[in-house]
Design a protein around this motif. Structure first.
Motif: not given
Length: 148
Positions: A56-57, A60, A120, A122-124, A126
């Motif tokens: 995810c990161l 993103s 960061e 916007y990372c669902t 995390t």
């Protein structure tokens, strides 16, 4: 990622091995607990969590850079999850350290400060787990310069 629900289905294959069905068009994945419970024949739940945070990161950061028409490829990400005992003596993920490495020198990217300041958020995944598990994120460029 869009709004809505995401469902996966797990079916026990044998002992602690499960097949994870993600739905149409996505290959199933065999997961397993490490020894002594399982045989380690697939990723463990902790590895899956660490992989989800890292993926995810990475996505993103890539998305944020590509919005500015920047090419940071190939991005490499390493996630280390610390597993230990909580106050009740139960195993828990106590924290994660994520290092994202850009495939190019920082000097070749425009708007990097702006991207690093906000990607960061916007990372669902995390942002969803960070309330319970501390996640430390660092970003370095291809020459080893620490950017964040």
């Amino acid at each position: 990622m869009s709004d809505g629900k995401v469902s996966v289905r797990l079916v026990q294959a044998q002992d602690y091995r499960f097949d994870v069905d993600f739905g149409a068009g996505v290959p199933a994945l065999r997961v397993d607990e490490p020894p002594p419970l399982g045989e380690g024949s697939g990723p463990s739940p902790v590895q899956m969590l660490a992989g989800a945070v890292g993926n995810c990161l990475s996505a993103s950061l890539l998305f944020a850079l590509r919005k500015f028409r920047q090419a940071p490829d190939p991005i490499r990400t390493e996630v280390t999850a610390e597993v230990g005992r909580n106050a009740e003596g139960r195993l828990r993920v106590l924290g994660m350290q994520v290092t994202l490495t850009l495939g190019v020198p920082a000097a070749s990217l425009q708007h990097l400060d702006r991207v690093l300041a906000g990607f960061e958020a916007y990372c669902t995944v995390t942002q969803s787990v960070a309330g319970a598990i501390p996640v430390a994120v660092s970003v370095v460029d291809s020459q080893g310069q620490v950017l964040k």
